[in-house]
Scaffold this motif. Structure first.
Motif, PDB file in Angstrom:
ATOM      1  N   TYR A   1       0.824  -1.207   0.086  1.00  0.00           N
ATOM      2  CA  TYR A   1      -0.024  -0.061   0.122  1.00  0.00           C
ATOM      3  C   TYR A   1       0.949   1.107  -0.053  1.00  0.00           C
ATOM      4  N   PHE A   2       0.643   2.088  -1.022  1.00  0.00           N
ATOM      5  CA  PHE A   2       1.562   3.195  -1.197  1.00  0.00           C
ATOM      6  C   PHE A   2       0.727   4.623  -0.911  1.00  0.00           C
ATOM      7  N   PRO A   3       1.163   5.425   0.332  1.00  0.00           N
ATOM      8  CA  PRO A   3       0.459   6.627   0.287  1.00  0.00           C
ATOM      9  C   PRO A   3       0.949   7.555  -0.859  1.00  0.00           C
ATOM     10  N   VAL A   4       0.060   8.196  -1.595  1.00  0.00           N
ATOM     11  CA  VAL A   4       0.240   9.101  -2.466  1.00  0.00           C
ATOM     12  C   VAL A   4      -0.405  10.540  -2.326  1.00  0.00           C
ATOM     13  N   ILE A   5       0.054  11.385  -2.958  1.00  0.00           N
ATOM     14  CA  ILE A   5      -0.430  12.813  -3.179  1.00  0.00           C
ATOM     15  C   ILE A   5      -1.153  12.664  -4.562  1.00  0.00           C
ATOM     16  N   VAL A   6      -2.415  12.904  -4.348  1.00  0.00           N
ATOM     17  CA  VAL A   6      -3.327  13.047  -5.771  1.00  0.00           C
ATOM     18  C   VAL A   6      -3.392  14.509  -5.896  1.00  0.00           C
ATOM     19  N   ASP A   7      -3.013  14.864  -7.067  1.00  0.00           N
ATOM     20  CA  ASP A   7      -2.940  16.341  -7.728  1.00  0.00           C
ATOM     21  C   ASP A   7      -4.013  16.296  -8.710  1.00  0.00           C
ATOM     22  N   LYS A   8      -5.275  16.833  -8.407  1.00  0.00           N
ATOM     23  CA  LYS A   8      -6.384  16.746  -9.397  1.00  0.00           C
ATOM     24  C   LYS A   8      -6.388  17.840 -10.401  1.00  0.00           C
ATOM     25  N   GLU A   9      -5.447  18.579  -9.964  1.00  0.00           N
ATOM     26  CA  GLU A   9      -5.403  19.794 -11.208  1.00  0.00           C
ATOM     27  C   GLU A   9      -4.514  19.466 -12.376  1.00  0.00           C
ATOM     28  N   ALA A  10      -3.502  18.411 -11.983  1.00  0.00           N
ATOM     29  CA  ALA A  10      -2.698  17.704 -13.109  1.00  0.00           C
ATOM     30  C   ALA A  10      -3.276  16.314 -13.416  1.00  0.00           C
ATOM     31  N   GLY A  11      -4.199  15.937 -12.769  1.00  0.00           N
ATOM     32  CA  GLY A  11      -5.067  14.640 -13.316  1.00  0.00           C
ATOM     33  C   GLY A  11      -4.038  13.509 -12.909  1.00  0.00           C
ATOM     34  N   GLY A  12      -3.483  13.585 -11.771  1.00  0.00           N
ATOM     35  CA  GLY A  12      -2.668  12.101 -11.583  1.00  0.00           C
ATOM     36  C   GLY A  12      -2.156  12.079 -10.084  1.00  0.00           C
ATOM     37  N   HIS A  13      -1.352  11.365  -9.834  1.00  0.00           N
ATOM     38  CA  HIS A  13      -0.881  11.122  -8.313  1.00  0.00           C
ATOM     39  C   HIS A  13       0.643  10.873  -8.282  1.00  0.00           C
ATOM     40  N   TYR A  14       1.260  11.222  -7.321  1.00  0.00           N
ATOM     41  CA  TYR A  14       2.802  11.030  -6.869  1.00  0.00           C
ATOM     42  C   TYR A  14       3.047  10.219  -6.002  1.00  0.00           C
ATOM     43  N   GLU A  15       3.816   9.348  -5.934  1.00  0.00           N
ATOM     44  CA  GLU A  15       4.242   8.472  -5.028  1.00  0.00           C
ATOM     45  C   GLU A  15       5.172   9.308  -3.792  1.00  0.00           C
ATOM     46  N   ILE A  16       5.127   9.095  -2.759  1.00  0.00           N
ATOM     47  CA  ILE A  16       5.938   9.587  -1.566  1.00  0.00           C
ATOM     48  C   ILE A  16       7.251   8.880  -1.308  1.00  0.00           C
ATOM     49  N   ASN A  17       8.366   9.527  -1.498  1.00  0.00           N
ATOM     50  CA  ASN A  17       9.766   8.940  -1.289  1.00  0.00           C
ATOM     51  C   ASN A  17      10.049   8.648   0.149  1.00  0.00           C
ATOM     52  N   ASN A  18      10.375   7.503   0.303  1.00  0.00           N
ATOM     53  CA  ASN A  18      10.877   7.089   1.629  1.00  0.00           C
ATOM     54  C   ASN A  18      12.420   7.709   1.878  1.00  0.00           C
ATOM     55  N   PRO A  19      12.727   8.554   2.812  1.00  0.00           N
ATOM     56  CA  PRO A  19      14.251   9.253   2.841  1.00  0.00           C
ATOM     57  C   PRO A  19      15.078   8.180   3.200  1.00  0.00           C
TER      58      PRO A  19
END
Length: 60
Positions: A16-34
């Motif tokens: 399960y990957f927490p993601v940031i959903v960017d509705k304006e761009a119409g996509g999502h970004y995975e969050i990097n593990n530092p």
């Protein structure tokens, strides 16, 4: 974070990957593990949900 951006969870197989959903761009970004440099993921949905709740509190 803008009002058009929110968090979500993406499931891939048993991870399960927490993601940031960017509705304006119409996509999502995975969050990097530092610690590892790879995408942050969990083996159960509850842990991913807990991360999202902490991230929302930190962002407000």
């Amino acid at each position: 974070m803008s009002a058009k951006t929110e968090y979500g969870i993406k499931q891939v197989g048993e991870r399960y990957f927490p993601v940031i959903v960017d509705k304006e761009a119409g996509g999502h970004y995975e969050i990097n593990n530092p610690m590892t440099g790879t995408s942050l993921s969990y083996n159960n949905p509850k842990a991913a949900e807990d991360y999202i709740e902490r991230a929302k509190k930190a962002g407000s």
